[in-house]
Design an enzyme around this catalytic site. Sequence first.
Site, PDB file in Angstrom:
ATOM      1  N   GLU A 101       0.546-110.693  51.034  1.00  0.00           N
ATOM      2  CA  GLU A 101       0.298-111.355  52.430  1.00  0.00           C
ATOM      3  C   GLU A 101       1.887-111.875  52.930  1.00  0.00           C
ATOM      4  OE1 GLU A 101      -2.523-114.097  50.934  1.00  0.00           O
ATOM      5  OE2 GLU A 101      -3.890-112.435  50.237  1.00  0.00           O
TER       6      GLU A 101
ATOM      7  N   LEU B 144      -5.292-110.049  53.755  1.00  0.00           N
ATOM      8  CA  LEU B 144      -5.684-111.026  52.966  1.00  0.00           C
ATOM      9  C   LEU B 144      -6.672-110.929  51.741  1.00  0.00           C
ATOM     10  CD1 LEU B 144      -5.957-114.562  54.654  1.00  0.00           C
ATOM     11  CD2 LEU B 144      -6.649-113.965  52.290  1.00  0.00           C
TER      12      LEU B 144
ATOM     13  N   GLU C  11      -6.534-110.564  47.364  1.00  0.00           N
ATOM     14  CA  GLU C  11      -5.711-110.506  46.338  1.00  0.00           C
ATOM     15  C   GLU C  11      -6.257-109.406  45.253  1.00  0.00           C
ATOM     16  OE1 GLU C  11      -6.563-113.339  47.491  1.00  0.00           O
ATOM     17  OE2 GLU C  11      -4.706-114.116  48.044  1.00  0.00           O
TER      18      GLU C  11
ATOM     19  N   GLN D 170       0.561-115.274  46.617  1.00  0.00           N
ATOM     20  CA  GLN D 170       1.235-116.448  47.314  1.00  0.00           C
ATOM     21  C   GLN D 170       1.208-117.510  46.159  1.00  0.00           C
ATOM     22  OE1 GLN D 170      -0.272-117.086  51.282  1.00  0.00           O
ATOM     23  NE2 GLN D 170       1.149-115.686  52.071  1.00  0.00           N
ATOM     24  N   PHE D 171       0.112-118.015  45.811  1.00  0.00           N
ATOM     25  CA  PHE D 171      -0.088-118.854  44.677  1.00  0.00           C
ATOM     26  C   PHE D 171      -0.618-118.662  43.453  1.00  0.00           C
ATOM     27  CE2 PHE D 171       0.750-121.153  48.886  1.00  0.00           C
ATOM     28  CZ  PHE D 171       1.777-121.995  48.429  1.00  0.00           C
TER      29      PHE D 171
ATOM     30  N   HIS E 201      -3.069-125.208  44.859  1.00  0.00           N
ATOM     31  CA  HIS E 201      -1.669-124.669  44.844  1.00  0.00           C
ATOM     32  C   HIS E 201      -0.372-125.300  43.947  1.00  0.00           C
ATOM     33  CE1 HIS E 201      -3.345-124.013  48.776  1.00  0.00           C
ATOM     34  NE2 HIS E 201      -2.023-123.521  49.404  1.00  0.00           N
TER      35      HIS E 201
END
Lengths: 379, 334
Positions: free
Chosen positions: B39, B68, B70, B92-93, B139
Site C-alpha cells: 500500500e 488496501l 494485507e 505498513q505496520f 501501530h
Amino acid sequence: MTLWSETEPEEDFYRVLAPDGSLVGEPPDLAEGELELLYWTMKRTRRFETKGLALQRAGELSIISRSRGEEATPLGAAAALEPGDWCFPLYRQLPGLFYWGVPMDRTLAGMMGAEPETVDEHLPFGDERSEPPVNFSPVYVPLGSNLPNTVGSALADKLNGRETVSLTFVGDGTTSEGDFHEALNFAGVFEVPAVIVCQNNQWAISVPAHRQTASDTFAEKADAYGVPSERVDGNDVFAVYEACKRAVQRARAGGGPTFVECVTYRIVEHNTADEPSVYRSEEQRERWLERDPIDRFETYLLERGVIDESDIEAMEAEIDEAIAGAVARAREVPDPDPERMFDNHLRGESWTERHQRAELRRERRGENPFTDWNGEGFQ
Amino acid sequence: MSEQRSQAEETVDRTIVDAVRDGLHTEMERDGDVLVLGEDVGATGGVFRATEGLLEAFGERRVVDTPLAEVGIVGSAIGLAASGLRPVAEIQFMGFSYDAVGQLFHRAARLNARSRGRYNCQLVVRMPYTGGIRAPDLHGESMESIFVHQPGLKVLAPSTPYDTKGLLISAIRDPDPVIFLEPKKIYRASEEPVPTEGYEVPIGEAATRREGTDVSVFTYGAMTRPTLAAAEELAPEIDAEVLDLRSLWPLDRAAIVESFKSTGRAVVVHEAPKTGGLAGEITSTIQEEALVYQEAPVERVTGFDVPYPLYDLEDYQLPNVARIREGIRSAAEF
C-alpha cells in the site's frame, strides 16, 4: 432466493448437454480421442475414489474427500488449460489432476500419508511417464488461501509478458472467506490472466449454500470486482469445458480474469469423517443423482457411436486393473527416514536443526536424547 | 561490527530507513526479478518513505501500488514468488500483518516442503515494528514471536543502518520466505557510513556490540541502543557483554551459549510482551545447554503482558535505560 440447495428454480445457466444426454447447445469441437479421454478420466476417478473409500474404511488411508457426482466441473476446467499453465487445486479436483497425468499410485501413496520425497524415489517420473505438463500447486486445506496465490502467479505471468494462465477452484463455502474477496479484487484491479472456478456443490460440510450468502448466485459476486462471470451446469462437462476454454482464451489474450460458477451437488459425504444423513434429506440427493455427469456423457457417446457397451466393459476392466496395480505399488512405498521431516524446509546451517536431528537419532537408537547438559551437541 | 569491511569501498552516511531504500534499490538494480508491492509504495514512497524514488527508477511494473488488503498483498506475493519473481512486500505496520498470518503460515512456510523443493517461496515481507513513536493503537506492536514460532519462516530484526542494508540484501537473495522487521522508532535516529555497493550480512549470526565479562545481555532491534546505554552506565562497576541477535530465526544459539559460558549470568531485553516472548526461548536454551555455568537466574526485561498501550502509557510499557540497567544489576549481584 434461488439457491439450489433450498429450491429448484429453472435451470437458468449455460448448458450444452442435458441430463438425458441430449444436446441443447453447440458441443465443443473435440476429436473422438479427446471425448474418450474426458469420459475415461471421469470413469477412472470415480472407480479410484470408490476403491479409496474401501481402503479408508479398512484403515489404509487417511480421511479422503470424493468428487463423486461433481467430476465434470474439475475435469472440464482443467481440460481447458494448456501445457505450461498453472493450476491451484483444492481436495475435490482429482479428475482435473488425472486428466493431466498425475499418476494414481503417487496419489494413493500421498493419501496413505507417505512422505513426498520417498514417493518420488520409489514411484519416480521418468522415461515411462513424464511429469504433468501443467504446474500443479500443492493442496492446502484452508480453502481460499489458494486464491491470492493464484492471482500472484497470474500477475507474475502478466508482468513477465508470458502467455500462461493460472486457474484455481473455490467452493461455495470458500466465497465467504476474506481471502476470496481480496483476491478477486486484486484480480480485477490488475486484470490478471486468471480463471476462478467456483465448484458450487451447495454444501460446505453441513452448511447449505443459502447460509453462505444472501446473494442469488455466486457468480454475481464477481460483478462487484469488475470480473466477468458465467454460470454453467457443473454436471455438464461440455458446458464447463466451453465456459472455461473461453475464459482461458480471454486471459491468454490479455483480457483479464473470469469467474465461472459451476452448479453441481455434493452427492456424497464431505469427507470420510462426515455423516450427511444428519443434516440433509435423501430426497434432495436422489434428485441430483438423476443429473449425474458420467451418465449423461455416456449416453451422448453411446448414441453417437463414439463408444459402445463392449468398450465400456473393456475400459472398466482396464481401469480396475490399473487401480489394483497402483494400490500394490503405493503399498510398497517404504516408511521414510524420519529425518526427512527436516528436508526442504529452511536452507542454511541451523544450530536448532542440527541439534533436533541429533535428538531424533538418539531417540531412535533407544538413547536418552535429553542429556546434552554442556551444549556440546550430539553426534 | 563483526563484518570485515574493506577500507577502499565507497560509503555514504545513512539512517536505517535510508538503508532500507538503498538495499531495495541496490537489489532491484542488480536483479530484474526483484519487485516491491504494498500500500502506498509507489508515488508517495511508503508511509515512512522507505520506497521513495523506486517508482521513478524502476517503473510501475516493479513498484506495485496495491489495494488496501494485507491478505491480497502477501498472498499475491507468494504467487509471484512461486512463479520465479523476487517480491518484497511491504506491510505498513506490524499490527496490520495479522490478517496475512494465514497466508504466511498456510502457504509461504510450506510451499517448499509440500512441493518437494519444486517451488520456492523466495519472498521478503517487510514490516515496521516497535513502539515509541506516539502513534495510534496497533501501530506500536512487537509481536515477532508469532513469526518465530511458525517453522518455515526466517525472521530478521536489524538495529543499525549497516546491518539493515546488508540483511535486507541477504533476505532478498535468500531462497526462503523472510520476515524483515524494521525498528521504526530508530528509523531516523542516527546515521552511519554504509557502503554504496551491495553486500550481505549473514543470516543467523549475532553481533557482539560490547564485550564484557560479568553479564551477557541479549537483545535486538530498537532495544539495542538503550541496552548499550545501560551497559555504559554500569561500567566500570559491572562489565556487561551485549549481543545484538539480528536474526531471530535462525537464532544464533551458539553465540548465546558461548557468551553465557563466559559470564554465567544473563539478561534478555525485548519490548515484546514477556509471556511467549523470545526471552523465554533464550532462557531455556541457556538452561539446557549451559546449566552448570549458571550463577544467577536469567532476568527478562520485556514489555508487560498487556495489549500495547495507547501512547500516553507507552513509555511505561517499553523497557528504558533505567529498567534495563536494574535488570543487569540484578543478574550481576545475585
